[in-house]
Scaffold this motif. Sequence first.
Motif, PDB file in Angstrom:
ATOM      1  N   GLN A  15       0.863  -1.302  -0.062  1.00  0.00           N
ATOM      2  CA  GLN A  15       0.011   0.113  -0.057  1.00  0.00           C
ATOM      3  C   GLN A  15       0.902   1.180  -0.066  1.00  0.00           C
ATOM      4  O   GLN A  15       1.926   1.242   0.649  1.00  0.00           O
ATOM      5  N   SER A  38      -2.101   3.293  -3.953  1.00  0.00           N
ATOM      6  CA  SER A  38      -2.590   1.829  -3.931  1.00  0.00           C
ATOM      7  C   SER A  38      -3.187   1.242  -2.800  1.00  0.00           C
ATOM      8  O   SER A  38      -2.288   1.490  -1.684  1.00  0.00           O
ATOM      9  N   GLY A  39      -4.229   0.666  -2.641  1.00  0.00           N
ATOM     10  CA  GLY A  39      -4.577   0.260  -1.319  1.00  0.00           C
ATOM     11  C   GLY A  39      -4.274  -1.241  -1.298  1.00  0.00           C
ATOM     12  O   GLY A  39      -4.531  -1.805  -0.214  1.00  0.00           O
ATOM     13  N   ASN A  73      -6.304  -2.171  -5.678  1.00  0.00           N
ATOM     14  CA  ASN A  73      -6.750  -1.074  -6.480  1.00  0.00           C
ATOM     15  C   ASN A  73      -5.950   0.120  -6.472  1.00  0.00           C
ATOM     16  O   ASN A  73      -5.644   0.267  -5.009  1.00  0.00           O
ATOM     17  N   ASN A  74      -5.957   0.696  -7.425  1.00  0.00           N
ATOM     18  CA  ASN A  74      -5.183   2.235  -7.267  1.00  0.00           C
ATOM     19  C   ASN A  74      -6.122   3.024  -6.902  1.00  0.00           C
ATOM     20  O   ASN A  74      -7.603   2.786  -7.255  1.00  0.00           O
ATOM     21  N   PHE A  75      -5.877   4.161  -6.372  1.00  0.00           N
ATOM     22  CA  PHE A  75      -6.951   5.135  -6.023  1.00  0.00           C
ATOM     23  C   PHE A  75      -6.379   6.336  -6.483  1.00  0.00           C
ATOM     24  O   PHE A  75      -5.146   6.778  -6.599  1.00  0.00           O
ATOM     25  N   LEU A 100     -11.980  10.396  -2.720  1.00  0.00           N
ATOM     26  CA  LEU A 100     -11.036   9.358  -3.232  1.00  0.00           C
ATOM     27  C   LEU A 100     -11.777   8.256  -4.174  1.00  0.00           C
ATOM     28  O   LEU A 100     -12.817   7.835  -3.668  1.00  0.00           O
ATOM     29  N   SER A 151     -11.349   4.903  -6.878  1.00  0.00           N
ATOM     30  CA  SER A 151     -10.531   3.800  -7.000  1.00  0.00           C
ATOM     31  C   SER A 151     -10.830   2.971  -8.040  1.00  0.00           C
ATOM     32  O   SER A 151     -12.222   2.940  -8.606  1.00  0.00           O
ATOM     33  N   THR A 152     -10.122   2.175  -8.638  1.00  0.00           N
ATOM     34  CA  THR A 152     -10.376   1.195  -9.598  1.00  0.00           C
ATOM     35  C   THR A 152     -11.063   0.061  -8.851  1.00  0.00           C
ATOM     36  O   THR A 152     -11.402   0.173  -7.551  1.00  0.00           O
ATOM     37  N   LYS A 153     -11.894  -1.062  -9.429  1.00  0.00           N
ATOM     38  CA  LYS A 153     -12.695  -1.946  -8.812  1.00  0.00           C
ATOM     39  C   LYS A 153     -12.347  -3.301  -9.303  1.00  0.00           C
ATOM     40  O   LYS A 153     -13.260  -4.104  -9.295  1.00  0.00           O
ATOM     41  N   GLU A 170      -7.238  -3.169   2.196  1.00  0.00           N
ATOM     42  CA  GLU A 170      -7.325  -2.072   1.258  1.00  0.00           C
ATOM     43  C   GLU A 170      -8.252  -1.048   1.996  1.00  0.00           C
ATOM     44  O   GLU A 170      -8.521   0.285   1.916  1.00  0.00           O
ATOM     45  N   LEU A 180      -7.898   2.997   2.976  1.00  0.00           N
ATOM     46  CA  LEU A 180      -8.644   3.939   2.482  1.00  0.00           C
ATOM     47  C   LEU A 180      -9.506   4.638   3.632  1.00  0.00           C
ATOM     48  O   LEU A 180      -9.563   5.891   3.569  1.00  0.00           O
TER      49      LEU A 180
END
Length: 136
Positions: free
Chosen positions: A47, A60-61, A64-66, A82, A84-86, A97, A101
């Motif tokens: 992370q 990054s969590g 996923n990237n945020f 924030l 993030s991708t899923k 993650e 977050l």
Amino acid sequence: MIGRVVGSLVLMVALGACQKAISHAANRPLATLAGTEWGPIQGGVDQFVAFKSEGEVVGSGGCNNFFGSFTQNGRLITFGPLASTKKACPPPIMDAERDFLQLLEQVRAVDATFKELTLYGEDNQVLTTLRRRDWD
């Protein structure tokens, strides 16, 4: 022979001075987080949070990237929403993650040196301490 001994002594003194200067710099306060990247000191999940110029934050969590925004005024800081991708990952990584977050959303203040970033929540309680990723 004497030249080598003197040269070795000079080198040892110079290296010691450099190490002391690096150690001193590590504890100096940082005025801004822009241009820095931080990650947990311990943990098996990769992370990180990176503070870009112009108030942009990415990271990054662990799965996923945020990305989003941040505003810093001295030691006070707020994160904008924030996103993030899923992508789906195994439950332990997804749990880590989610926790990371949520922690970032709770941050209200920071203390930063060149080496460590301490994050504070409401009532100035310590949430966690992160280590600078490009500092070893």
